[in-house]
Design a protein around this motif. Structure first.
Motif, short mmCIF file in Angstrom:
data_model
loop_
_atom_site.label_atom_id
_atom_site.label_comp_id
_atom_site.label_asym_id
_atom_site.label_seq_id
_atom_site.Cartn_x
_atom_site.Cartn_y
_atom_site.Cartn_z
N ASN A 115 34.41 -21.23 28.50
CA ASN A 115 34.17 -19.82 28.15
C ASN A 115 32.71 -19.55 27.75
O ASN A 115 32.38 -18.45 27.32
CB ASN A 115 35.09 -19.41 27.00
CG ASN A 115 36.55 -19.59 27.36
OD1 ASN A 115 37.04 -18.99 28.32
ND2 ASN A 115 37.24 -20.47 26.65
N ASP A 144 27.10 -16.08 30.11
CA ASP A 144 27.86 -15.94 31.35
C ASP A 144 27.81 -17.24 32.14
O ASP A 144 28.60 -17.46 33.06
CB ASP A 144 27.26 -14.81 32.20
CG ASP A 144 27.28 -13.50 31.46
OD1 ASP A 144 28.32 -13.18 30.84
OD2 ASP A 144 26.25 -12.79 31.48
N HIS A 161 30.88 -20.55 25.19
CA HIS A 161 30.82 -20.11 23.79
C HIS A 161 30.40 -21.28 22.88
O HIS A 161 30.84 -22.41 23.06
CB HIS A 161 32.19 -19.58 23.34
CG HIS A 161 32.20 -19.18 21.90
ND1 HIS A 161 31.71 -17.96 21.46
CD2 HIS A 161 32.62 -19.85 20.78
CE1 HIS A 161 31.83 -17.89 20.15
NE2 HIS A 161 32.38 -19.03 19.70
N LEU A 201 23.91 -19.16 28.05
CA LEU A 201 24.46 -19.70 26.80
C LEU A 201 23.35 -20.37 25.97
O LEU A 201 23.23 -20.15 24.77
CB LEU A 201 25.58 -20.70 27.11
CG LEU A 201 26.27 -21.31 25.89
CD1 LEU A 201 26.93 -20.24 25.03
CD2 LEU A 201 27.30 -22.37 26.31
N GLN A 240 27.07 -17.64 16.19
CA GLN A 240 27.95 -17.63 17.36
C GLN A 240 27.09 -17.23 18.56
O GLN A 240 26.26 -16.32 18.44
CB GLN A 240 29.05 -16.56 17.20
CG GLN A 240 29.84 -16.63 15.93
CD GLN A 240 31.00 -17.60 16.01
OE1 GLN A 240 31.45 -17.93 17.10
NE2 GLN A 240 31.48 -18.06 14.86
N ASP A 280 27.29 -16.54 22.97
CA ASP A 280 28.07 -16.46 24.20
C ASP A 280 27.15 -16.31 25.40
O ASP A 280 26.04 -15.79 25.27
CB ASP A 280 29.01 -15.24 24.14
CG ASP A 280 30.11 -15.45 23.12
OD1 ASP A 280 31.07 -16.17 23.42
OD2 ASP A 280 29.99 -14.89 22.00
#
Lengths: 169, 169
Positions: B121, B84, B123, B89, B80, B82
């Motif tokens: 998002n 900003d 992600h 990313l 996973q 994440d």
């Protein structure tokens, strides 16, 4: 209790098992590697600055083959180098020798002998004892592309007289 | 008239001949090579940004072995990531996969599949299909030490969707 098996790690940490036939297809290659930049720092020392200069010259050539002792001394070449100060003298000294390696034939010295080391006029005369570089005879190391002034240090201090030079490879 | 002989260069350019027994002594080694720094730029592309991300991930792992096809797909790992923004990313996506390689056992994916690519998002969920890296089975390439933001470019433009990332090696 978890079993470690013969792997030296937890079997589970190796990931979820993929059954034969369940592998995804390998995609077409859509990537490339663009030129890398690299450098290495040479550090030499000697009983006096002259020896440190000679040593840093051989350090440079020692990087170009993985077996420096495969280089025989069959030919001698003389170079002249001048500078405005100690740093530029070192730069040109190495650069003149590097030029020998880019010449035709490409010369690799095994021993470097400075015959004139004039720090009043920043002038060097030196001899390189070696032979033409031959793939097959000399195991290829990493080609030195350029000398740099980056973080150059010439420490004319007893008893070691250290030189630090960064070269681009 | 100068003769070229069998050497492909003027005999004279090879330097002054040294007679056997006249070679200088090989001095004691008074030099060392200090750590080098190096980087390489990865460039990937794809029909969309998701494919470019998958491709740049495999580009990174393809650098670590000189025979990427020696990597079999026996295990699957999910990561996973994440961020900003798009850049962070991408950074974390690569960094999560790089972490897999530094784990115990050290995992090398042959195929990367992004299953969730959420640019609202920032992600990503992705799967890496591969196996534990084994010296002997997988010819060692160059270890990737870190991802960098240096000169990072993510060009979300049709038809190519290019990504450029510099990695430290």
């Amino acid at each position: 209790m978890e079993e470690e098996g013969d792997y030296g790690y937890d079997e589970e940490d190796a990931g979820v098992i993929i059954m034969p036939g369940e592998e995804p297809e390998i995609p077409e290659i859509k990537y490339e590697y663009l030129d890398h930049t690299a450098d290495v720092q040479l550090h030499s020392w000697g009983k006096d600055l002259k020896e440190s200069f000679e040593q840093v010259g051989t350090a440079m050539f020692g990087y170009m083959t993985t077996d420096y002792d495969s280089v025989q001394m069959k030919r001698v070449h003389e170079i002249q180098a001048d500078g405005d100060d100690l740093e530029s003298l070192l730069f040109h000294f190495l650069d003149e020798f590097l030029f020998l390696f880019s010449a035709e034939p490409c010369i690799i010295p095994r021993v470097i002998e400075i015959t004139e080391f004039d720090l009043d006029n920043f002038h060097i005369t030196a001899k390189g004892y070696g032979e033409p570089f031959e793939i097959g005879k000399h195991p290829q190391g990493t080609e030195v592309k350029a000398i740099t002034y980056s973080a150059m240090q010439i420490l004319d201090q007893k008893p070691e007289h250290d030189i630090f030079v960064v070269i681009d490879i």
